[in-house]
Scaffold this active site. Structure first.
Site, PDB file in Angstrom:
ATOM      1  N   PHE A  80     -11.979   1.942   8.128  1.00 33.74           N
ATOM      2  CA  PHE A  80     -10.994   2.067   7.063  1.00 33.74           C
ATOM      3  C   PHE A  80     -11.163   0.889   6.115  1.00 33.74           C
ATOM      4  O   PHE A  80     -11.363  -0.235   6.544  1.00 33.74           O
ATOM      5  CB  PHE A  80      -9.575   2.100   7.627  1.00 33.74           C
ATOM      6  CG  PHE A  80      -8.551   2.569   6.639  1.00 33.74           C
ATOM      7  CD1 PHE A  80      -8.433   3.911   6.340  1.00 33.74           C
ATOM      8  CD2 PHE A  80      -7.726   1.668   6.001  1.00 33.74           C
ATOM      9  CE1 PHE A  80      -7.495   4.355   5.419  1.00 33.74           C
ATOM     10  CE2 PHE A  80      -6.779   2.092   5.080  1.00 33.74           C
ATOM     11  CZ  PHE A  80      -6.665   3.446   4.783  1.00 33.74           C
ATOM     12  N   ARG A 101     -10.650 -13.995   8.065  1.00 32.29           N
ATOM     13  CA  ARG A 101     -10.595 -13.829   9.524  1.00 32.29           C
ATOM     14  C   ARG A 101     -11.760 -13.020  10.094  1.00 32.29           C
ATOM     15  O   ARG A 101     -11.691 -12.536  11.214  1.00 32.29           O
ATOM     16  CB  ARG A 101      -9.274 -13.164   9.904  1.00 32.29           C
ATOM     17  CG  ARG A 101      -8.066 -14.062   9.679  1.00 32.29           C
ATOM     18  CD  ARG A 101      -6.763 -13.310   9.957  1.00 32.29           C
ATOM     19  NE  ARG A 101      -5.615 -14.181   9.931  1.00 32.29           N
ATOM     20  CZ  ARG A 101      -4.958 -14.528   8.828  1.00 32.29           C
ATOM     21  NH1 ARG A 101      -5.362 -14.083   7.645  1.00 32.29           N
ATOM     22  NH2 ARG A 101      -3.909 -15.322   8.893  1.00 32.29           N
ATOM     23  N   ASP A 103       2.537  -0.808   1.491  1.00 32.00           N
ATOM     24  CA  ASP A 103       3.881  -0.810   0.919  1.00 32.00           C
ATOM     25  C   ASP A 103       4.963  -0.438   1.929  1.00 32.00           C
ATOM     26  O   ASP A 103       6.148  -0.554   1.641  1.00 32.00           O
ATOM     27  CB  ASP A 103       3.946   0.164  -0.265  1.00 32.00           C
ATOM     28  CG  ASP A 103       3.061  -0.284  -1.408  1.00 32.00           C
ATOM     29  OD1 ASP A 103       2.833  -1.503  -1.541  1.00 32.00           O
ATOM     30  OD2 ASP A 103       2.583   0.587  -2.163  1.00 32.00           O
ATOM     31  N   THR A 104       4.553   0.027   3.112  1.00 32.36           N
ATOM     32  CA  THR A 104       5.508   0.446   4.140  1.00 32.36           C
ATOM     33  C   THR A 104       5.192  -0.301   5.438  1.00 32.36           C
ATOM     34  O   THR A 104       4.304  -1.150   5.479  1.00 32.36           O
ATOM     35  CB  THR A 104       5.418   1.962   4.390  1.00 32.36           C
ATOM     36  OG1 THR A 104       4.134   2.243   4.981  1.00 32.36           O
ATOM     37  CG2 THR A 104       5.585   2.752   3.101  1.00 32.36           C
ATOM     38  N   ASP A 128      -7.967   5.016  15.503  1.00 36.99           N
ATOM     39  CA  ASP A 128      -8.947   5.858  16.189  1.00 36.99           C
ATOM     40  C   ASP A 128      -9.778   5.108  17.230  1.00 36.99           C
ATOM     41  O   ASP A 128     -10.590   5.714  17.917  1.00 36.99           O
ATOM     42  CB  ASP A 128      -9.887   6.480  15.153  1.00 36.99           C
ATOM     43  CG  ASP A 128      -9.120   7.168  14.051  1.00 36.99           C
ATOM     44  OD1 ASP A 128      -8.331   8.079  14.354  1.00 36.99           O
ATOM     45  OD2 ASP A 128      -9.292   6.781  12.871  1.00 36.99           O
ATOM     46  N   ALA A 131      -9.641  -3.967  10.760  1.00 34.59           N
ATOM     47  CA  ALA A 131      -8.786  -4.778   9.886  1.00 34.59           C
ATOM     48  C   ALA A 131      -7.655  -3.898   9.389  1.00 34.59           C
ATOM     49  O   ALA A 131      -7.895  -2.822   8.841  1.00 34.59           O
ATOM     50  CB  ALA A 131      -9.589  -5.328   8.715  1.00 34.59           C
ATOM     51  N   HIS A 137       3.765   1.041   7.896  1.00 41.92           N
ATOM     52  CA  HIS A 137       2.708   1.831   8.527  1.00 41.92           C
ATOM     53  C   HIS A 137       1.675   0.934   9.215  1.00 41.92           C
ATOM     54  O   HIS A 137       1.164   1.277  10.285  1.00 41.92           O
ATOM     55  CB  HIS A 137       2.033   2.731   7.483  1.00 41.92           C
ATOM     56  CG  HIS A 137       1.035   3.672   8.044  1.00 41.92           C
ATOM     57  ND1 HIS A 137       1.392   4.719   8.858  1.00 41.92           N
ATOM     58  CD2 HIS A 137      -0.314   3.731   7.902  1.00 41.92           C
ATOM     59  CE1 HIS A 137       0.297   5.384   9.199  1.00 41.92           C
ATOM     60  NE2 HIS A 137      -0.750   4.802   8.632  1.00 41.92           N
TER      61      HIS A 137
END
Length: 138
Positions: free
Chosen positions: A11, A117, A74-75, A47, A69, A77
């Site tokens: 991702f 990191r 914005d939430t 996943d 990572a 999640h």
């Protein structure tokens, strides 16, 4: 020699974070005289437990290092994903009696913080090697 499986979450792969983490993980394995037997790339950190489980089942793999990572959105999640991944990876390690190390950075960090990191890829591999060697003597 410790044989490792490596899981890399892709991702945000257009950014260099997980690719750099994987590169540092490979370098750490080579420095420790360990071998990465197989690498599985998955869509995201959520996943990773399934891929880690597939690798942990294999007789030719002593430990699995998982890299990813999770960048703040914005939430909340990112926190949900991190919690699910960590719990799933813990289950894999315990159910398969195989070291599975958590090299997923985040949640709650910016892209810049993630880029700072990337060495956690190497840390996850070093931890996997150490734990595999320690448990082999038990």
């Amino acid at each position: 020699m410790v044989a490792l499986g490596l899981v890399v979450a892709q991702f945000n792969k257009e950014r260099p974070v997980t690719h750099e983490m994987a590169s540092r993980a490979r370098d750490a394995a080579a420095e420790a005289d360990a071998k990465i037997v197989e690498t599985i790339e998955v869509p995201g950190s959520y996943d990773t437990p399934l891929a880690a489980d597939r690798l942990a089942r294999r007789d030719d793999i002593d430990a699995v290092a998982v890299l990813g990572a999770i960048i703040t959105g914005d939430t909340d999640h990112d926190q949900v994903i991190a919690d699910a991944a960590a719990a799933g990876l813990t289950d894999v390690s315990l159910n398969r009696d195989t070291p599975v190390t958590l090299g997923i950075i985040g949640p709650g960090m910016s892209q810049a913080e993630a880029e700072e990191r990337v060495d956690h890829g190497a840390s996850a591999v070093r931890s996997a090697i150490s734990l595999a060697e320690e448990l082999d003597t038990q």
